[in-house]
Design an enzyme around this catalytic site. Sequence first.
Site, PDB file in Angstrom:
ATOM      1  N   HIS A 171       0.768  -1.263  -0.162  1.00  0.00           N
ATOM      2  CA  HIS A 171      -0.091   0.014   0.016  1.00  0.00           C
ATOM      3  C   HIS A 171       0.859   1.258  -0.005  1.00  0.00           C
ATOM      4  O   HIS A 171       1.940   1.282   0.637  1.00  0.00           O
ATOM      5  CB  HIS A 171      -0.765   0.047   1.279  1.00  0.00           C
TER       6      HIS A 171
ATOM      7  N   ASP B  78      -7.732  -5.419   0.860  1.00  0.00           N
ATOM      8  CA  ASP B  78      -8.271  -5.870  -0.253  1.00  0.00           C
ATOM      9  C   ASP B  78      -8.196  -7.509  -0.143  1.00  0.00           C
ATOM     10  O   ASP B  78      -9.035  -8.298  -0.760  1.00  0.00           O
ATOM     11  CB  ASP B  78      -7.974  -5.368  -1.503  1.00  0.00           C
TER      12      ASP B  78
END
Length: 371
Positions: free
Chosen positions: A256, A307
């Site tokens: 990320h 996710d």
Amino acid sequence: MTATKGLEGIVAATSSISSIVDGVLTYRGINIDELAEKATFEEVAYLLWHGKLPTRKELDELIAQLGEYAAVSPEVIAGLRLYPKNANSMAALRTVVSSLALYDEEAQDMSREANLRKAVKLQAQLPTVVAAFARIRQGLEPVAPKKGVGVAHNFLYMLTGEEPDPVAVKALDKALVLHADHELNASTFASRVTVATLSDIYSGVTSAIGTLKGPLHGGANEAVMVMLDEIKTLDNVEPYIQNKLNNKEKIMGFGHRVYKNGDPRAKHLQQMSRQLSELKGDSTLYEISVKIEELVTGQKGLKPNVDFYSASCYTLLGIPRDLFTPIFAISRVSGWTAHILEQLDDNRLIRPRAEYVGPVGQHYVPIEQRG
């Protein structure tokens, strides 16, 4: 002027809605870990909109409002019936949310009170239209929303037509809490850019949905499920992942831009995935996911993001893969609308500059002289 690719590291706004500091995500100053363990999604939505947790009376009023606004006009449902059965679910959601404005008499009312009501309407109606679209494409009739239940309960009920298991409701509710807001992410920024022109809240949310649709944003959890489907068994994990790593291919659900030491939301979704596996009596997806995490984190140092485990969670809830991103939108509309309200409270047109890198000193050449 010098461009910063992807605006990475650029501070483009001030906000009191959510923050990410030293890898810690907070909503209105409350750690996401606390909210994930203790709060309901309705409490979180109220917190994002109003800047404080609701009293019991305020929470009951919000739940009643959500139930009152959840039904959509027959014209909207009729429009959904015209969509191709194989239409992309996010394209369908983008279109139907835009159409909701046509049937809201307050759509052009830019007062804060009207915009707050529209925020609640959007939060109430997104689950209804996603569930209706899912059923219509299966040749089933939409199920009318219930009153007096939470967003997670209502969505699962409208999707299946059956009362959902309490464990499933709790799992989805926690997922909605974890996805509700995330500082100035791409879709939130898009919504603020749109309403900064003094366009309406429906336009802002439509812009956000179009942005969330991309696989580098909301669509990542669907891409994770594609990978899990391709792997199929625990024995296939190592050769599959090793081949990806050897070929320097991106493995969706890891890393990320903001979090360098791991996404704080991922551990909650991992726990949910395990609990849902136990509920279903099938731990295959969970075990495959854990093995993937061990390999990727061990070899690349990349940790799972929000996710990664949401893909197995939603699948274990019986939700079709192409509804994963619309569910993300069902949650994130709370954050989008909170940011829209904040933007309009102290608005300034968002209009950055670009670093020009094209040719200079050019002149017009008559068409007869062009080679």
